[in-house]
Write an enzyme that holds these catalytic residues in place. Structure first.
Site, PDB file in Angstrom:
ATOM      1  CD  GLN B 570     -86.749  54.737 -16.355  1.00 55.72           C
ATOM      2  OE1 GLN B 570     -86.654  53.885 -15.481  1.00 55.72           O
ATOM      3  NE2 GLN B 570     -85.936  55.751 -16.474  1.00 55.72           N
ATOM      4  CB  CYS B 571     -92.014  50.474 -14.805  1.00 53.61           C
ATOM      5  SG  CYS B 571     -92.151  51.740 -13.559  1.00 53.61           S
ATOM      6  CB  THR B 572     -95.902  49.394 -18.710  1.00 49.13           C
ATOM      7  OG1 THR B 572     -94.725  48.918 -19.333  1.00 49.13           O
ATOM      8  CG2 THR B 572     -96.865  49.884 -19.740  1.00 49.13           C
ATOM      9  CB  VAL B 573     -98.045  52.859 -14.412  1.00 45.70           C
ATOM     10  CG1 VAL B 573     -99.232  52.953 -13.470  1.00 45.70           C
ATOM     11  CG2 VAL B 573     -96.747  52.790 -13.628  1.00 45.70           C
TER      12      VAL B 573
END
Lengths: 154, 707
Positions: B570-573
């Protein structure tokens, strides 16, 4: 070593009688290990001239040379003592062309060239950079190094 | 005995002022640090030297050293410093006002009289014989505008006047007046005077000529002694003027002194001028002045009138004004340094660098996160000045580490709005940047809007449309695929240079979108006489050449990629090194496009292609897509041509948008399959595997697309 030179802008002189003043300082660059010509220009009331105006003052030949040359061109640097921006002839090519100037005999490798006395180096160096502004060293100075001792070399 | 010949009035060349920039710098600093609003007059020291060139006069100069030292302790050294052969110190006074009105309101008459009075008193008290430089006492009024870095100033060189004025009996070059022997002796004496520290800065002196032609230089105080010796005496002074028919200004007060003190009605004088450090007897003048004032003038204790306000360069009796903004204003200094840096690059390595196009390109950055911050900084480094950042988010605690425009302060109190904080940060780095913040979320397909939200969504779409129209290059730097859809469509519609950067965990994609579908390609544009039908027909051919956008390589329309995904999806790592690399490449790609003769229409170039080897492009090749992998430390150059089924840039979609506008957008946002339906992707998926695509398909790893 500092000296002041008054450049009469010939075009202006004929039409407006405006005088442009040039101050020249020769400063040693520790990073390039060569002398660098710092200069600035201003009108009689102190108003500094910008590069465009300076370029109109210098002889046409040297303007063309500066535009084409990879040996030297005008940039702006902070004056190391006065901490204000002055124009300079960028020193990155200086050691190259000084080598060409001083070590003329092709057979002698650069490393073996004699140690040049400071005065002679400076006079030779100046005979090249001075051309940008048509500054000429009196012929006597080229012959007699002792005349240089008149100036304060800082 | 009445003189039969009518003699002409002695005309003096006025003193000229010269103020070195350093003086103004020091005055500014003195005013800011020490004086504040104190308007008390400041004692200063001027410097002059005898004329040294036959075409140019010397000036009375003010330097940084002319002002008293800033040290708080009262030093014991006298206010006037000792000079040297090129710097004769002269006492002066500076009245610096706090306002321009104050400057103009100064009573110039009375200020001049006050200084002239000091000279008069010094003549009467014998001070002149101690220190003759007081004859040259001067006055300066000034106003330093420290906001605009402009300086108004006006010099006065007070001279006591004779009424009737002195007349000139004779004036000729010194070489013609002295005998050969006298001349040699004079030259030697002058050189000695000039070489000795104790006398070199003494501007007034006596030239004493003995009967055997031996010449000595003596102090003014020795006049009576010289008279007793029966020597011929000339009054000498350092003459800054170069003119052959006029003595310089210092002679005025010298004559007043001589007449008042000794009563001579005929005065012979030497205007001492030099060349290359030695006495020049051709340039120097010897003259004789006749003073016809009566004895009354000598006995009178009242001061004669004085003149001396300097004329400006146009000969008018007004003040002067100069602007030092370029060398004192920090913003201008930063701009000049930045410009020079770029020019250096052009001189040394890249003569075809077009700095004008860089500084005038308006860049819109969609996203002010890891990519946005880096791209903005890189753009500024290239000389781009107009940058707009769009982001709806706030700076959170983890951001400053990876998002190079933010610091901890931006995270406090719930966090600053990113776009605003970014713009502030850019201005702090480089004040001359023209940065703007837009706080807005980008409408995305697959994130349907409720009926309440509909209006604001439509407004945002309109706003984005207008933003894209008003910029020249758009960077898509958001963190989801679907947020790139609307911008890609709008950019294709407006045919704007568009650069996408997208990050995986350890891989990145940086690409430039091709030209929009509604414009004839670059090659076709050249053939002006083609009828319209042929133009529309050749659009299909033109598609082959039109490069693709971010979505052309997808077979799936952009949908909601954030729900039903695990946290790390979901959150770009990403690996921290990735964003700076991708951002830098994105900016370099833009610079390449701006310098390419075909601009947005430029074909994809590869390292070993024929085009590259014969290229005049000094910046190198201009690829279409760069895909990099940190795990491999590798990079690939790919090309993807435009797809006629693309959900963002195909002619179907763009013409729908042109026909139906915001209504079309809304439908795409609210109905997840709408885009696939109209582009025929739905059909495509149904018959997967059984059709020919006219794409130029390179090694397309799917893992690069899941972003």
């Amino acid at each position: 070593m500092c000296f002041q030179y008054v450049m009469m802008n010939l075009y202006e002189a004929q039409h407006h009688g405006e005088e442009h003043f040039y101050d020249f300082h020769v400063v040693y660059s520790a990073s390039y290990k060569v002398p660098v010509l710092y200069f600035r220009a201003y009108c009689s009331d102190g108003q500094p001239l910008v590069l465009d105006e300076i370029e109109k003052d210098i002889p046409v030949n040297s303007a063309q040379l500066l535009a084409r040359s990879k040996w030297t061109f005008i940039t702006q640097e902070e004056h190391p003592k006065l901490n204000r921006p002055w124009y300079t002839l960028h020193p990155c090519g200086t050691s190259e062309w000084m080598k060409l100037l001083l070590c003329k005999e092709d057979a002698v490798p650069v490393a073996q060239c004699k140690i040049i006395p400071v005065e002679k180096y400076l006079v030779s160096w100046f005979s090249v950079v001075g051309q940008v502004f048509s500054l000429k060293i009196p012929f006597e100075m080229l012959l007699d190094n002792s005349l240089l001792l008149h100036h304060n070399i800082q | 005995m009445v003189d039969q010949v009518k003699e002409s009035i002695l005309q003096f060349a006025p003193f000229q002022s010269a103020v070195d920039e350093g003086f103004w710098h020091r005055l500014s600093s003195l005013k800011l640090n020490k004086l504040g609003i104190d308007e008390a007059p400041i004692p200063i020291t001027g410097f002059f030297a005898p004329c040294s060139h036959h075409q140019v006069s010397n000036h009375l100069t003010l330097l940084a050293e002319s002002l008293p030292p800033e040290s708080s302790e009262q030093s014991s050294t006298p206010a006037i410093s000792r000079g040297n052969r090129n710097r004769c110190p002269v006492p002066g006074i500076l009245y610096n006002t706090n306002t321009l009105e104050g400057f103009h309101a100064l009573d110039k008459q009375s200020l001049l009289r006050a200084e002239a009075k000091k000279i008069w008193e010094d003549i009467n008290s014998g001070k002149v014989e101690e220190d003759s430089s007081v004859l040259l006492r001067f006055l300066v009024i000034s106003f330093a505008d420290l906001k605009k870095w402009s300086f108004h100033y006006w010099f006065a060189f007070p001279a006591l006047i004779f009424d009737p004025p002195a007349t000139v009996v004779d004036l000729k070059p010194a070489a013609q007046w002295f005998s050969l022997e006298e001349a040699e002796s004079l030259k030697a004496a002058c050189n000695d005077w000039r070489n000795m520290c104790s006398t070199t800065d003494v501007p007034f002196f006596l030239v004493s000529i003995a009967s055997n032609s031996a010449v000595t230089i003596r102090h003014l105080a020795d006049f009576e002694a010289c008279q007793r010796d029966g020597h011929k005496v000339l009054f000498g002074f350092y003459d800054p003027c170069h003119l052959p028919n006029n003595p310089g200004w210092p002679l005025r007060n010298l004559l007043s002194f001589i007449f008042k003190r000794f009563g001579n009605q005929k005065v012979q004088f030497l205007c001492y001028r030099e060349n290359r450090g030695f006495a020049d007897l051709e340039l120097s003048l010897v003259g004789e002045a006749a003073i016809s004032n009566s004895q009354e003038w000598i006995n009178n204790q009242n001061m004669p009138n004085a003149v001396g306000w300097e004329l400006n360069n146009r000969g008018r009796k007004v003040s002067r004004c100069i602007s030092l903004a370029k060398t004192m204003d920090p913003t201008r200094l930063a701009t000049a340094a930045a410009d020079l840096n770029l020019k250096l690059m052009r001189w040394r390595a890249l003569p075809s660098l077009n700095l004008n196009v860089l500084s005038s390109t308006r860049c819109l950055l969609l996203g002010a996160g890891t990519l946005g911050c880096q791209v903005a900084r890189m753009l500024m480094a290239w000389g781009v000045r107009k940058i707009t950042l769009l982001d709806s988010g706030k700076v959170s605690m983890s951001n400053p580490l990876r998002q190079s425009l933010y610091t901890l302060d931006d995270c406090l109190n719930g966090g600053e709005l990113k776009a605003t904080a970014a713009v502030r940060s850019l201005s702090r780095i480089f004040p001359a940047v023209e940065a703007e913040a837009v706080i807005m979320a980008i409408p995305m397909p697959g994130h349907p809007a409720t009926s309440q939200e509909e209006n604001s969504v439509l407004e945002d779409c309109k706003h984005l449309h207008d933003l894209i129209d008003s910029h020249d290059a758009i960077f898509l730097l958001t963190d989801t695929r679907e947020s790139r859809w609307l911008p890609s469509l709008l950019c294709a519609n407006a045919n704007k240079v568009t650069i996408t950067a997208a990050l995986g965990f350890d891989s990145f994609l940086v690409m430039r979108h091709g030209a929009g579908p509604m414009n004839p390609s670059h090659e076709i544009k050249v053939q002006k006489d083609l009828p319209a039908e042929i133009e529309t027909l050749s659009i299909k051919d033109e598609l082959r050449q039109r490069l693709g956008c971010y979505f052309c390589n997808d077979v799936v329309a952009p949908i909601d990629s954030t729900s039903n995904r695990t946290l790390d999806q979901q959150c770009t790592v990403t690996r921290p090194g990735l964003a700076p690399i991708a951002s830098s490449l994105a900016v370099e790609l833009l610079v390449g496009i701006l310098h390419h003769p075909s601009g947005i229409f430029a074909k994809a170039e590869f390292a070993n292609s024929i085009e590259a080897s014969s290229s005049e492009q000094p910046l190198g090749i201009l690829p279409h897509q760069v895909r990099g992998s940190l795990s491999q430390f590798s990079q690939m150059l790919l090309v993807g041509h435009a797809s006629s089924s693309c959900t963002a840039c195909s002619s179907i979609v763009v013409s729908e948008y042109r026909k139906r506008g915001l209504e079309f957008i809304l439908e795409a946002i609210n109905h997840p399959t709408y885009l696939e339906d109209i582009t025929g992707l739905t059909e495509l998926k149904k018959s997967a595997g059984s059709f020919e695509l006219d794409w130029d398909d390179e090694d397309d790893d799917d893992e690069f697309l899941e972003i």
